[in-house]
Design a protein around this motif. Structure first.
Motif, PDB file in Angstrom:
ATOM      1  N   ALA A  10       0.813  -1.214   0.000  1.00 43.62           N
ATOM      2  CA  ALA A  10       0.000   0.000   0.000  1.00 43.62           C
ATOM      3  C   ALA A  10       0.845   1.260   0.000  1.00 43.62           C
ATOM      4  CB  ALA A  10      -0.936  -0.008   1.205  1.00 43.62           C
ATOM      5  N   GLU A  11       2.077   1.195   0.512  1.00 46.45           N
ATOM      6  CA  GLU A  11       2.942   2.370   0.517  1.00 46.45           C
ATOM      7  C   GLU A  11       3.589   2.585  -0.840  1.00 46.45           C
ATOM      8  OE1 GLU A  11       5.746   2.302   3.678  1.00 46.45           O
ATOM      9  OE2 GLU A  11       4.220   2.276   5.261  1.00 46.45           O
ATOM     10  N   ALA A  12       4.106   1.516  -1.428  1.00 41.92           N
ATOM     11  CA  ALA A  12       4.738   1.635  -2.747  1.00 41.92           C
ATOM     12  C   ALA A  12       3.712   1.642  -3.872  1.00 41.92           C
ATOM     13  CB  ALA A  12       5.724   0.486  -2.949  1.00 41.92           C
ATOM     14  N   LEU A  13       2.445   1.335  -3.555  1.00 36.55           N
ATOM     15  CA  LEU A  13       1.352   1.283  -4.534  1.00 36.55           C
ATOM     16  C   LEU A  13       1.660   0.261  -5.629  1.00 36.55           C
ATOM     17  CD1 LEU A  13       0.514   5.093  -4.925  1.00 36.55           C
ATOM     18  CD2 LEU A  13      -0.536   3.407  -3.397  1.00 36.55           C
ATOM     19  N   PHE A 130       0.565   1.413  -9.381  1.00 39.12           N
ATOM     20  CA  PHE A 130      -0.684   2.158  -9.391  1.00 39.12           C
ATOM     21  C   PHE A 130      -0.434   3.622  -9.040  1.00 39.12           C
ATOM     22  CE2 PHE A 130      -1.601  -2.242  -8.572  1.00 39.12           C
ATOM     23  CZ  PHE A 130      -2.726  -2.500  -9.320  1.00 39.12           C
ATOM     24  N   SER A 131      -1.311   4.493  -9.508  1.00 41.45           N
ATOM     25  CA  SER A 131      -1.131   5.924  -9.260  1.00 41.45           C
ATOM     26  C   SER A 131      -1.686   6.351  -7.909  1.00 41.45           C
ATOM     27  CB  SER A 131      -1.805   6.738 -10.372  1.00 41.45           C
ATOM     28  OG  SER A 131      -3.186   6.390 -10.472  1.00 41.45           O
ATOM     29  N   ALA A 133      -3.748   4.814  -4.012  1.00 42.89           N
ATOM     30  CA  ALA A 133      -4.150   3.678  -3.188  1.00 42.89           C
ATOM     31  C   ALA A 133      -5.547   3.192  -3.579  1.00 42.89           C
ATOM     32  CB  ALA A 133      -4.111   4.068  -1.719  1.00 42.89           C
ATOM     33  N   ASP A 134      -6.424   4.113  -3.969  1.00 43.18           N
ATOM     34  CA  ASP A 134      -7.775   3.722  -4.390  1.00 43.18           C
ATOM     35  C   ASP A 134      -7.722   2.835  -5.630  1.00 43.18           C
ATOM     36  OD1 ASP A 134      -8.916   5.087  -2.306  1.00 43.18           O
ATOM     37  OD2 ASP A 134      -9.445   6.864  -3.503  1.00 43.18           O
ATOM     38  N   ALA A 135      -6.820   3.155  -6.565  1.00 43.73           N
ATOM     39  CA  ALA A 135      -6.701   2.345  -7.785  1.00 43.73           C
ATOM     40  C   ALA A 135      -6.229   0.942  -7.447  1.00 43.73           C
ATOM     41  CB  ALA A 135      -5.747   3.024  -8.764  1.00 43.73           C
ATOM     42  N   LEU A 136      -5.266   0.837  -6.553  1.00 45.81           N
ATOM     43  CA  LEU A 136      -4.790  -0.479  -6.118  1.00 45.81           C
ATOM     44  C   LEU A 136      -5.920  -1.269  -5.475  1.00 45.81           C
ATOM     45  CD1 LEU A 136      -2.711  -2.646  -5.347  1.00 45.81           C
ATOM     46  CD2 LEU A 136      -2.029  -1.193  -3.417  1.00 45.81           C
TER      47      LEU A 136
END
Length: 326
Positions: A10-13, A130-131, A133-136
């Protein structure tokens, strides 16, 4: 090809998929860079991919569609950003519409595919960036983790020559989950002939007879989407033993794919969905049937009838009669 790890950060997306293959790295590379091979496993079972364009060059594009058993389509495109021949390539992955235009409201992702030799063969490391966190979270919620695992599980059949993978194995049944079963059988014959054997009434009666002493009395195949079909069998001289199956065609893509519903004639209750796919290589055809059951209990009940053995009897008869050299 076993997936050894799928990690989201989640940090590196990022989402990173690692998988190992018992094949040389150059063979693994070709599986991901030749569209006729890639489309055999890029979509998970039940959603096979069809690559309609594949310009494998920096600045080039690939276009593909994955089609469900019910005809729903999920389309995507790759824009190739970089290629290090035999070692890695990088793309922008987009959801697109029927015209190939990016879809509003869907994320686009940067993906890298890295290939390396190992002592046992080769390794794929596929990282998606991912650009937001929501996209991930959105892609994970759409089933990306299970879909990736199930898609790459199909790769072993691609990395080996078809006969090396399936010849002599007979009819094989794999339990994919509580409601999905995959059945495979290699047939010595062209895809066109195998397709015809499944869709010609007279040919069906020659090989799809069931055990010795049984005959197929009704063979009315579905030839187009929306068509109904009906099959029936009985023991010779014993009409009281008659039974049959019926359903309709949900998808027909001759000579490669046919999806039908199926239930026993005269019985209430939900149908199964049978997804027949044919792939030919060097004069041999791999039959793959993905069956979706309404629940685990129905799956186990039908498998316990000896279905696999019965199918093997029919497929052996198909080779010995319909497809045997004159």
């Amino acid at each position: 090809m076993p997936v050894t790890d799928i990690t989201t950060d989640a940090e590196a997306l990022t989402m990173t998929v690692t998988a190992d293959a018992a094949a040389p790295v150059d063979r693994l590379w070709r599986a991901f860079t030749e569209p006729r091979q890639l489309e055999r496993f890029w979509g998970p079972p039940g959603w096979p991919a069809d690559f309609t364009a594949f310009d494998f060059a920096v600045g080039g594009y690939a276009q593909y569609a994955m089609t469900s058993p019910k005809g729903e389509r999920s389309r995507g495109s790759w824009e190739f950003l970089s290629i290090d021949d035999g070692r890695s390539f990088e793309v922008i992955d987009r959801f697109v519409d029927a015209d190939g235009a990016p879809m509003d409201g869907f994320p686009q992702m940067r993906m890298t595919f890295a290939f390396a030799s190992t002592d046992a063969g080769s390794r794929l490391t596929n990282t998606t960036y991912f650009s937001t966190a929501d996209a991930l979270e959105e892609v994970v919620a759409m089933g990306a983790i299970d879909g990736s695992r199930m898609a790459l599980a199909q790769l072993d059949a691609v990395l080996q020559d078809l006969r090396d993978y399936a010849q002599g194995e007979g009819t094989r049944t794999e339990l994919l989950d509580d409601t999905h079963v995959r059945i495979t059988r290699l047939i010595e014959g062209s895809r066109e002939l195998v397709w015809r054997a499944h869709h010609d009434s007279e040919l069906l009666k020659r090989w799809l007879r069931g055990p010795e002493g049984w005959v197929m009395t009704v063979a009315e195949p579905a030839l187009a989407e929306g068509d109904a079909y009906r099959y029936a069998w009985e023991q010779e001289g014993a009409p009281e033993t008659a039974f049959g199956f019926e359903g309709e065609a949900l998808l027909v893509e001759a000579p490669r794919r046919a999806v039908t519903t199926e239930k026993m004639t005269g019985m209430d209750g939900p149908s199964t969905i049978n997804d027949l796919q044919l792939y030919e290589e060097d004069g041999a055809t791999l039959i793959t049937i993905l069956i979706e059951y309404p629940d685990k209990e129905t799956r186990d009940m039908i498998l316990a009838t000896g279905m696999t053995d019965g199918m093997e009897t029919s497929y052996a008869r198909l080779e010995e009669t319909v497809l045997a050299p004159a």
